[in-house]
Enzyme design. Structure first.
Site, PDB file in Angstrom:
ATOM      1  N   PHE A  20       0.826  -1.209   0.000  1.00 41.41           N
ATOM      2  CA  PHE A  20       0.000   0.000   0.000  1.00 41.41           C
ATOM      3  C   PHE A  20       0.862   1.261   0.000  1.00 41.41           C
ATOM      4  O   PHE A  20       0.612   2.195  -0.765  1.00 41.41           O
ATOM      5  CB  PHE A  20      -0.922   0.003   1.223  1.00 41.41           C
ATOM      6  CG  PHE A  20      -2.075  -0.943   1.110  1.00 41.41           C
ATOM      7  CD1 PHE A  20      -3.125  -0.689   0.245  1.00 41.41           C
ATOM      8  CD2 PHE A  20      -2.117  -2.104   1.864  1.00 41.41           C
ATOM      9  CE1 PHE A  20      -4.196  -1.559   0.122  1.00 41.41           C
ATOM     10  CE2 PHE A  20      -3.178  -2.986   1.754  1.00 41.41           C
ATOM     11  CZ  PHE A  20      -4.218  -2.712   0.891  1.00 41.41           C
ATOM     12  N   GLU A 180     -11.004 -13.415  11.460  1.00 39.20           N
ATOM     13  CA  GLU A 180     -11.550 -13.657  10.128  1.00 39.20           C
ATOM     14  C   GLU A 180     -11.208 -15.058   9.634  1.00 39.20           C
ATOM     15  O   GLU A 180     -12.044 -15.735   9.024  1.00 39.20           O
ATOM     16  CB  GLU A 180     -11.027 -12.589   9.175  1.00 39.20           C
ATOM     17  CG  GLU A 180     -11.597 -11.207   9.487  1.00 39.20           C
ATOM     18  CD  GLU A 180     -10.930 -10.081   8.717  1.00 39.20           C
ATOM     19  OE1 GLU A 180     -11.586  -9.030   8.534  1.00 39.20           O
ATOM     20  OE2 GLU A 180      -9.766 -10.239   8.313  1.00 39.20           O
ATOM     21  N   ASP A 318       4.301   0.002   7.800  1.00 37.24           N
ATOM     22  CA  ASP A 318       4.645  -0.904   8.901  1.00 37.24           C
ATOM     23  C   ASP A 318       6.077  -0.736   9.384  1.00 37.24           C
ATOM     24  O   ASP A 318       6.445  -1.304  10.414  1.00 37.24           O
ATOM     25  CB  ASP A 318       4.442  -2.360   8.462  1.00 37.24           C
ATOM     26  CG  ASP A 318       2.980  -2.713   8.279  1.00 37.24           C
ATOM     27  OD1 ASP A 318       2.132  -2.000   8.827  1.00 37.24           O
ATOM     28  OD2 ASP A 318       2.690  -3.692   7.574  1.00 37.24           O
TER      29      ASP A 318
END
Length: 479
Positions: A20, A180, A318
């Site tokens: 990203f 998830e 990150d």
């Protein structure tokens, strides 16, 4: 060694990483008078939040990992080169990358470091052999093979003990990825596969969600965490909190509870979704610049995301540590866009001084079909409405119109119906990672002791001379 030189005397921007941060930083410079070189270890841009859907057969890898070259094909001031960055020389302003033994050195005037993070096993890296993480396409495909393969082997099991072990799935880490993943494995067993086996009732599959923390989804707060735990348990997930993993092997996992007691869970399939560790490049940058690292290996940057003493180097996503910002996609996207604006402002001769300000656009996680949790500022949403919000947001951030359409069709098949279109698995997906690791170890031994490599080469030559070619080919075919 290949030295990359700009064809124009323009400002050279090097972007490390195609995630990203890397992609959005590159696209933000599309109208700037600069030459951009993106250096990435893969040829695709990965939408990491949906990897669990690749692992559980809902989406294909192509839908969440389009070719970076295709995405940037119309951006004429950008080029992409494949390579794993091994060195950043801040003094010389160069980036060294390697791909299949070829070394490339790329010079820069401005640098955006968005190399991301990998899985952290908290000092127990040997856990990775039997409990893969979920950080790459390779991880997702391996887990798909392990999960679906466990049901296949359960159909062949000759004892109840073996069948129980094969039908037990342990997910370590009760953050968004773990929640998830656990929810989708349950749905796969209870809905998709329930009528497909004759000797195995897939509804007997046991899915365990482990975490050493006292609640599910800690970043979402206690109320949403408790609501998520109850929803998971109603779905059929065995949520075990306050349980720390102390050992992992091929057939199970050992945990230590809060009272200090150790116990073993027999399970063939383990998924590691706990903890992240920043790219090793962070340590290089810190050593050369004098910056410090946090516990996750992230670089403590200046308020404008630059490296201390190096205003031309931006660290985003990150890899950066600033104001306790979380390691989520929006931090990387906004940070990369901020860095791009800074670069363009400097090219105009401006000297902006405002710090980076992160705009929190909320957090969300799915529990199962039609169930999700959303935290948006002081607002909290759960259930079907939250799931629709999750669906819309993730659809927007999937790269490419075609991928959005096919993802929407696959979601309809999986969530409205029972099917999962992406269930193809191969033995290579399951075993290739370990085979490559062993090959890497052998190569390291050869470099350490050249005589080992010479003896191996000699054996190979002797085999080639003594064994008929046809016999060797047929032997491989039989295998």
């Amino acid at each position: 060694m290949n030295v990359q030189v700009s064809q124009h005397n323009r400002h050279r921007v090097v972007v490390i990483g195609s995630g990203f941060g890397g992609l959005f930083g590159t696209k933000a410079l599309r109208r700037a008078d600069v030459d951009i070189t993106m250096v990435a270890r893969t040829s695709h841009h990965l939408f990491q939040p949906l990897l669990y859907q690749v692992a559980t057969g809902i989406l294909s890898q192509g839908e969440i990992a389009p070719s970076t070259r295709e995405v940037l094909s119309s951006q004429k001031n950008a080029r992409v080169i494949l390579g794993d960055v091994s060195d950043v020389d801040l003094a010389a302003r160069t980036v060294t990358s390697r791909a299949l033994g070829r070394e490339t050195v790329t010079a820069y005037d401005s640098l955006i470091v968005a190399a991301g993070a990998g899985q952290s096993y908290f000092g127990n890296d040997h856990f990775a052999e039997h409990a893969p993480g979920l950080k790459s396409v390779d991880d997702a495909l391996e887990l798909r093979g392990r999960i679906l393969g466990a049901f296949e082997l359960a159909e062949l099991a000759e004892s109840d003990e073996e069948r129980d072990r094969l039908l037990t799935f342990v997910v370590v880490g009760a953050g968004p990825t773990g929640v998830e993943m656990a929810g989708q494995v349950v749905e796969l067993a209870h809905r998709t596969l329930r009528h497909e086996f004759r000797r195995t009732d897939t509804r007997e599959a046991r899915v365990i969600l482990l975490d050493a923390a006292p609640q599910v989804l800690p970043p979402f707060g206690q109320k949403l965490g408790e609501k998520t735990r109850r929803d998971l348990e109603r779905l059929g997930v065995d949520v075990q909190l306050g349980a720390m993993v102390v050992e992992v092997d091929e057939h199970g996992i050992e945990v230590r509870d809060q009272d200090g007691q150790r116990r073993r869970i027999e399970a063939s399939t383990k998924v590691w979704a706990a903890g992240v560790q920043a790219s090793p490049l962070g340590a290089q940058l810190a050593e050369q610049s004098g910056a410090s690292l946090d516990r996750a290996g992230r670089v403590r940057v200046n308020p404008d995301l630059t490296l201390p003493g190096h205003a031309e180097v931006f660290v985003v996503g990150d890899m950066m540590a600033l104001d306790d910002l979380p390691g989520v996609a929006q931090v990387a996207i906004q940070g990369a866009r901020f860095a791009a604006k800074r670069i363009m402002a400097r090219l105009r001769g401006a000297t902006p001084s405002e710090p980076f300000r992160y705009v929190d656009k909320g957090s969300m996680a799915t529990i199962s079909r039609f169930r999700a949790v959303v935290q948006l500022g002081r607002f909290r949403f759960t259930g079907f409405f939250a799931w629709l919000m999750w669906l819309a947001v993730h659809l927007v951030y999937i790269t490419g119109f075609t991928n959005r359409v096919t993802a929407l069709m696959h979601w309809a098949v999986s969530f409205i119906g029972r099917g999962r279109a992406e269930r193809t698995t191969t033995a290579q997906q399951v075993f290739a990672r370990r085979a490559l690791a062993r090959a890497g170890d052998s190569e390291a031994e050869d470099r350490a002791d050249p005589q080992i490599g010479d003896r191996a080469a000699a054996r190979s030559e002797n085999e080639d001379e003594d064994e008929p070619v046809g016999a060797r080919r047929s032997g491989r075919s039989a295998a």
